[in-house]
Design an enzyme around this catalytic site. Structure first.
Site, PDB file in Angstrom:
ATOM      1  N   CYS A  32      -1.927  -2.948   7.754  1.00  0.00           N
ATOM      2  CA  CYS A  32      -1.765  -3.877   6.627  1.00  0.00           C
ATOM      3  C   CYS A  32      -0.454  -4.664   6.675  1.00  0.00           C
ATOM      4  O   CYS A  32      -0.428  -5.836   6.309  1.00  0.00           O
ATOM      5  CB  CYS A  32      -1.946  -3.143   5.317  1.00  0.00           C
ATOM      6  SG  CYS A  32      -3.668  -2.608   5.119  1.00  0.00           S
ATOM      7  N   ASP A  39       0.786  -1.253   0.000  1.00  0.00           N
ATOM      8  CA  ASP A  39       0.000   0.000   0.000  1.00  0.00           C
ATOM      9  C   ASP A  39       0.816   1.300   0.000  1.00  0.00           C
ATOM     10  O   ASP A  39       0.496   2.229   0.766  1.00  0.00           O
ATOM     11  CB  ASP A  39      -0.956   0.016   1.208  1.00  0.00           C
ATOM     12  CG  ASP A  39      -1.994  -1.115   1.171  1.00  0.00           C
ATOM     13  OD1 ASP A  39      -1.963  -1.918   0.236  1.00  0.00           O
ATOM     14  OD2 ASP A  39      -2.817  -1.181   2.116  1.00  0.00           O
ATOM     15  N   LYS A  48      -7.018  -4.996  -2.985  1.00  0.00           N
ATOM     16  CA  LYS A  48      -7.741  -5.546  -1.831  1.00  0.00           C
ATOM     17  C   LYS A  48      -8.682  -4.497  -1.257  1.00  0.00           C
ATOM     18  O   LYS A  48      -8.417  -3.301  -1.347  1.00  0.00           O
ATOM     19  CB  LYS A  48      -6.762  -6.049  -0.776  1.00  0.00           C
ATOM     20  CG  LYS A  48      -5.807  -4.979  -0.279  1.00  0.00           C
ATOM     21  CD  LYS A  48      -4.785  -5.558   0.668  1.00  0.00           C
ATOM     22  CE  LYS A  48      -3.888  -4.477   1.224  1.00  0.00           C
ATOM     23  NZ  LYS A  48      -4.566  -3.411   1.965  1.00  0.00           N
TER      24      LYS A  48
HETATM   25  C1  VGL Z   1      -4.583   0.454   5.764  1.00  0.00           C
HETATM   26  C2  VGL Z   1      -6.193   1.293   7.149  1.00  0.00           C
HETATM   27  C3  VGL Z   1      -7.148   1.183   6.155  1.00  0.00           C
HETATM   28  C4  VGL Z   1      -3.135   0.073   5.590  1.00  0.00           C
HETATM   29  C5  VGL Z   1      -5.506   0.308   4.769  1.00  0.00           C
HETATM   30  O1  VGL Z   1      -2.650   0.060   4.440  1.00  0.00           O
HETATM   31  O2  VGL Z   1      -2.485  -0.192   6.609  1.00  0.00           O
HETATM   32  N1  VGL Z   1      -4.939   0.934   6.952  1.00  0.00           N
HETATM   33  N2  VGL Z   1      -6.802   0.680   4.968  1.00  0.00           N
END
Ligand code: VGL
Ligand code: ZN
Length: 212
Positions: free
Chosen positions: A151, A8, A106
């Site tokens: 994540c 991410d 995702k």
């Molecule tokens: C994430 C919160 C919501 C992350 C993704 O990448 O850690 N955290 N969506």
């Protein structure tokens, strides 16, 4: 065989983004320095529809960072982020994606969030990553990216549960940190057998492996 899984590294998780991780952009440099060395490189991309259940705006009288109970357990509510097709969902513009073989998206199902790169938050719905890694003969997974306490942690815990050797590259991850969640995450990962390393050690390992 070793895989680098880059979690991410998207605009919304970097300073100026909708769910900015403090200094999140600082992971870009160490990640870029390592991706050329890995035989398998995978990225994940948080990818939510606007009506996603993890968005506080979709729950009456709820504010971001409050929690709700869903079928699969407690869910933190987030500011709207990484909306499908938005600029915030794009990878950081300086992230070198040229070595990436596979991108796993995702969180695209409205009623379920997905922190881990392996399973959605019900801990049952698969992303297919385990099968891909097995087909590629990967036994060791190195993790980098955002966020350490969500994540990255969930991916690390699933990876070790699935029998992979797991390393978190500590200078290539950054956390959100809600009420000490980064410290807690590191503890949880350590007691689960996840190991910590850094980008210079990983580089040294590959350089001695390839004799350069
Ligand atoms: C994430 C919160 C919501 C992350 C993704 O990448 O850690 N955290 N969506
Ligand atoms: Zn998300």
């Amino acid at each position: 065989m070793q895989a680098l899984v880059i979690i991410d590294v998207q605009n919304d998780f970097c300073p100026g983004g909708k769910l900015a991780v403090p200094n999140g952009n600082e992971v870009v440099k160490p990640v870029n320095s390592l991706s050329p060395y890995f035989p398998v490189v995978i990225q994940t991309q948080d990818w939510h529809p606007l009506d996603h259940t993890s968005f506080a705006t979709n729950h009456a009288e709820k504010e971001p960072y409050e929690t709700i109970e869903l079928d699969y357990g407690t869910q933190v509510l987030w500011p709207n982020h990484c909306v499908i097709g938005s600029r915030g969902a794009d990878f950081h513009s300086e992230l070198d994606t040229t070595h990436t073989h596979l991108i796993i998206r995702k969180g695209y199902r409205t009623s379920i969030d997905s922190y881990s790169a392996f399973y959605e938050n019900d801990q049952k719905t698969s992303t297919g990553l385990k099968g891909y890694l097995q087909e590629m003969d990967v036994d060791t997974v190195f993790l980098a990216g955002l966020a350490t306490d969500f994540c990255v942690k969930w991916t690390a815990l699933d990876a070790i549960k699935e029998g992979f050797e797991v390393y978190v590259i500590e200078d290539a991850v950054k956390g959100i940190d809600l009420n000490g969640s980064v410290k807690e995450a590191i503890k949880e990962m350590m007691v689960s057998g996840i190991k910590f390393t850094n980008s210079s050690k990983v580089k040294d390992f590959f350089q001695s492996l390839y004799g350069v």
